[in-house]
Design a protein around this motif. Structure first.
Motif, PDB file in Angstrom:
ATOM      1  N   ILE A 225       3.412   6.489   3.733  1.00 34.43           N
ATOM      2  CA  ILE A 225       3.892   6.176   2.384  1.00 34.43           C
ATOM      3  C   ILE A 225       3.898   4.662   2.123  1.00 34.43           C
ATOM      4  O   ILE A 225       4.279   4.216   1.043  1.00 34.43           O
ATOM      5  CB  ILE A 225       5.289   6.764   2.069  1.00 34.43           C
ATOM      6  N   GLU A 226       3.443   3.881   3.113  1.00 35.26           N
ATOM      7  CA  GLU A 226       3.351   2.430   2.898  1.00 35.26           C
ATOM      8  C   GLU A 226       2.122   2.122   2.049  1.00 35.26           C
ATOM      9  O   GLU A 226       1.049   2.684   2.267  1.00 35.26           O
ATOM     10  CB  GLU A 226       3.219   1.711   4.238  1.00 35.26           C
ATOM     11  N   GLN A 227       2.297   1.259   1.085  1.00 28.03           N
ATOM     12  CA  GLN A 227       1.156   0.979   0.215  1.00 28.03           C
ATOM     13  C   GLN A 227       0.604  -0.430   0.362  1.00 28.03           C
ATOM     14  O   GLN A 227      -0.379  -0.777  -0.279  1.00 28.03           O
ATOM     15  CB  GLN A 227       1.547   1.260  -1.244  1.00 28.03           C
ATOM     16  N   ASP A 228       1.219  -1.233   1.228  1.00 35.47           N
ATOM     17  CA  ASP A 228       0.717  -2.607   1.397  1.00 35.47           C
ATOM     18  C   ASP A 228      -0.591  -2.588   2.175  1.00 35.47           C
ATOM     19  O   ASP A 228      -0.722  -1.883   3.157  1.00 35.47           O
ATOM     20  CB  ASP A 228       1.728  -3.455   2.189  1.00 35.47           C
ATOM     21  N   ASP A 229      -1.519  -3.386   1.727  1.00 31.65           N
ATOM     22  CA  ASP A 229      -2.779  -3.513   2.439  1.00 31.65           C
ATOM     23  C   ASP A 229      -2.605  -4.627   3.471  1.00 31.65           C
ATOM     24  O   ASP A 229      -2.659  -5.800   3.130  1.00 31.65           O
ATOM     25  CB  ASP A 229      -3.898  -3.848   1.441  1.00 31.65           C
ATOM     26  N   ALA A 230      -2.347  -4.246   4.723  1.00 32.77           N
ATOM     27  CA  ALA A 230      -2.088  -5.250   5.749  1.00 32.77           C
ATOM     28  C   ALA A 230      -3.361  -6.026   6.067  1.00 32.77           C
ATOM     29  O   ALA A 230      -4.413  -5.425   6.262  1.00 32.77           O
ATOM     30  CB  ALA A 230      -1.568  -4.559   7.005  1.00 32.77           C
ATOM     31  N   PRO A 231      -3.275  -7.367   6.148  1.00 33.71           N
ATOM     32  CA  PRO A 231      -4.472  -8.139   6.489  1.00 33.71           C
ATOM     33  C   PRO A 231      -4.881  -7.864   7.935  1.00 33.71           C
ATOM     34  O   PRO A 231      -4.032  -7.684   8.808  1.00 33.71           O
ATOM     35  CB  PRO A 231      -4.018  -9.590   6.315  1.00 33.71           C
ATOM     36  N   LEU A 232      -6.172  -7.809   8.181  1.00 32.46           N
ATOM     37  CA  LEU A 232      -6.663  -7.559   9.534  1.00 32.46           C
ATOM     38  C   LEU A 232      -7.105  -8.876  10.159  1.00 32.46           C
ATOM     39  O   LEU A 232      -7.777  -9.676   9.519  1.00 32.46           O
ATOM     40  CB  LEU A 232      -7.874  -6.619   9.497  1.00 32.46           C
ATOM     41  N   ASP A 233      -6.726  -9.067  11.430  1.00 33.26           N
ATOM     42  CA  ASP A 233      -7.170 -10.257  12.152  1.00 33.26           C
ATOM     43  C   ASP A 233      -8.383  -9.855  12.997  1.00 33.26           C
ATOM     44  O   ASP A 233      -8.241  -9.246  14.045  1.00 33.26           O
ATOM     45  CB  ASP A 233      -6.016 -10.750  13.025  1.00 33.26           C
ATOM     46  N   LEU A 234      -9.566 -10.188  12.510  1.00 36.34           N
ATOM     47  CA  LEU A 234     -10.788  -9.716  13.158  1.00 36.34           C
ATOM     48  C   LEU A 234     -11.413 -10.792  14.045  1.00 36.34           C
ATOM     49  O   LEU A 234     -12.547 -10.644  14.510  1.00 36.34           O
ATOM     50  CB  LEU A 234     -11.797  -9.284  12.084  1.00 36.34           C
ATOM     51  N   ALA A 235     -10.651 -11.884  14.291  1.00 35.63           N
ATOM     52  CA  ALA A 235     -11.217 -13.089  14.908  1.00 35.63           C
ATOM     53  C   ALA A 235     -12.002 -12.838  16.199  1.00 35.63           C
ATOM     54  O   ALA A 235     -13.085 -13.365  16.369  1.00 35.63           O
ATOM     55  CB  ALA A 235     -10.097 -14.086  15.145  1.00 35.63           C
ATOM     56  N   ARG A 236     -11.446 -12.026  17.098  1.00 36.30           N
ATOM     57  CA  ARG A 236     -12.096 -11.920  18.410  1.00 36.30           C
ATOM     58  C   ARG A 236     -13.066 -10.751  18.515  1.00 36.30           C
ATOM     59  O   ARG A 236     -13.445 -10.355  19.602  1.00 36.30           O
ATOM     60  CB  ARG A 236     -11.017 -11.828  19.495  1.00 36.30           C
ATOM     61  N   LEU A 237     -13.477 -10.197  17.377  1.00 31.20           N
ATOM     62  CA  LEU A 237     -14.389  -9.052  17.411  1.00 31.20           C
ATOM     63  C   LEU A 237     -15.808  -9.469  17.069  1.00 31.20           C
ATOM     64  O   LEU A 237     -16.027 -10.439  16.339  1.00 31.20           O
ATOM     65  CB  LEU A 237     -13.930  -7.997  16.406  1.00 31.20           C
ATOM     66  N   SER A 238     -16.758  -8.684  17.589  1.00 32.90           N
ATOM     67  CA  SER A 238     -18.151  -8.916  17.195  1.00 32.90           C
ATOM     68  C   SER A 238     -18.292  -8.446  15.743  1.00 32.90           C
ATOM     69  O   SER A 238     -17.474  -7.654  15.264  1.00 32.90           O
ATOM     70  CB  SER A 238     -19.069  -8.110  18.103  1.00 32.90           C
TER      71      SER A 238
END
Ligand code: ZN
Length: 302
Positions: A225-238
Motif C-alpha cells: 500500500i506504499e505509493q512512494d517511488d523509492a529511488p534506486l541506487d544502481l551505482a555498483r551494477l553493470s
C-alpha cells in the motif's frame, strides 16, 4: 465463513537491495509506516489477522510489534532476513526462525505458534523445513502454495488445513495458501501480486469460490500500500543489471495505488480472523494442547 487475514511484515527497500542489488542493510522505517496504515485500516473494519514478521524487523522496531499485538492481532514468524528455505542449511534455518521467535516472544510476552516461509519456499525439495519447525516447537506452518509455479509451489499438495504426520514422527499443522481451479489448473488468487495486478473483482470472486469449501487465506505485504517511488541506487551494477533491476522495480510499484481500495472492498465483504483461530476451528484443536502431543513425539523420536 470466516477467512484468514495474513500479512508478511517485511521492508521492500532492504529486501530489494539484498535480493536484487546484493547489498545488505537494515529494514527502513517504511515498514513501520505501512504496517501502521494497515493496522488502522483493519481497525476501521474490526478485522483481526496474523502478522508474520521478520526477525530483523522485530529487532529494529520492537514498538511496532507491540502495536500489532495490542491491536489484537496474532504474531507469527517470517524468517529472520527473508532468506528462502532452499538457501539455508537445516541448522541455519532453525537458528533463523528460533532467533526471530525469541525476539518476538520477548517483546509481546505470549508464545508464537505460526510460521510462514519467505517466498513460500517450503516445497518438495525443502520439506525438511517442516521437520525443523515441528522440532523447534512451531505448531503450524502456512508456507505451502499447492501449485506448480515458476518460483515456488508444491503441486498436488492438499488444499485444506490439515495435520501432517512427518517422516521423523513429528507432526505439524499445514495451512496451505488458497488456490482456485480454472480450467483444471490450480491458480493462486488471494493476495500479493494477484491482488495488486488483477481487478479487485477477481480476488473477491476467488475468495467466494474458496469460501464455498473452506476458509480462504488472504495474504499481503505492508509495502503493497506504499505509493512512494523509492529511488534506486544502481551505482555498483553493470548496465545490464541496472536495467534488469529497474524493470523489476517498476513492475513491483505498478498498481500499488489500487491496493487500498481493493482491500477496503474485501474488508467490507468478508469476515476475517487470525490464522490461529482459523486453524483451531478447522481442526477442532487448541494449538497449545497440540504442542503437548508434539513434544511427546519429539521425546520418543530422539
Ligand atoms: Zn515475504
Amino acid at each position: 465463513m470466516i477467512h484468514a487475514l495474513t500479512i508478511d511484515v517485511e521492508d521492500y527497500h532492504n529486501i530489494f537491495a539484498r535480493d536484487r542489488l546484493k547489498r545488505e542493510g537494515p529494514p527502513t522505517d517504511a515498514v513501520v509506516r505501512n504496517t501502521q496504515r494497515l493496522l488502522s485500516l483493519f481497525d476501521e473494519f474490526g478485522a483481526r489477522g496474523t502478522f508474520f514478521v521478520l526477525g530483523e524487523v522485530a529487532r529494529d522496531y520492537p514498538k511496532l510489534i507491540r502495536e500489532i499485538a495490542s491491536a489484537g492481532h496474532e504474531l507469527g514468524i517470517h524468517g529472520f532476513y527473508h532468506r528462502q528455505v532452499f538457501k539455508l542449511t537445516p541448522e541455519d534455518f532453525r537458528r533463523e526462525v528460533c532467533d526471530a521467535r525469541t525476539i518476538v516472544e520477548d517483546i509481546v510476552g505470549v508464545p508464537v505458534h505460526g510460521h510462514r516461509a519467505p517466498a513460500f519456499s517450503i516445497m518438495p525439495a525443502t520439506r525438511w523445513g517442516l521437520e525443523v519447525l515441528a522440532d523447534a516447537g512451531f505448531r503450524y506452518d502456512s508456507s505451502v502454495f499447492p501449485i506448480s509455479g515458476r518460483r515456488y509451489g508444491w503441486p498436488d499438495f492438499r488444499s485444506d488445513i490439515h495435520i501432517m504426520e512427518l517422516p521423523g514422527g513429528r507432526r505439524i499443522v499445514e495451512a496451505p495458501l488458497s488456490t482456485v481451479s480454472v480450467l483444471g489448473r490450480r491458480l493462486p488468487a488471494c493476495g500479493g501480486g494477484y491482488l495488486r495486478h488483477f481487478p479487485g473483482g477477481v480476488t473477491r470472486w476467488a475468495m467466494r469460490k474458496v469460501g464455498h469449501e473452506r476458509p480462504a487465506i488472504l495474504y499481503m505485504h505492508p509495502y503493497e500500500i506504499e505509493q512512494d517511488d523509492a529511488p534506486l541506487d544502481l551505482a555498483r551494477l553493470s548496465p545490464a543489471e541496472a536495467r534488469a533491476v529497474t524493470r523489476f522495480h517498476r513492475l513491483q510499484l505498478r498498481n500499488r495505488r489500487t491496493v487500498e481500495p481493493k482491500l477496503r472492498a474485501l474488508l467490507a465483504e468478508f469476515r476475517f480472523a487470525p490464522m490461529r483461530d482459523i486453524v483451531e476451528s478447522a481442526l477442532g484443536i487448541r494449538l497449545a494442547d497440540f504442542a503437548g502431543s508434539e513434544s511427546n513425539l519429539r521425546r520418543s523420536a530422539v
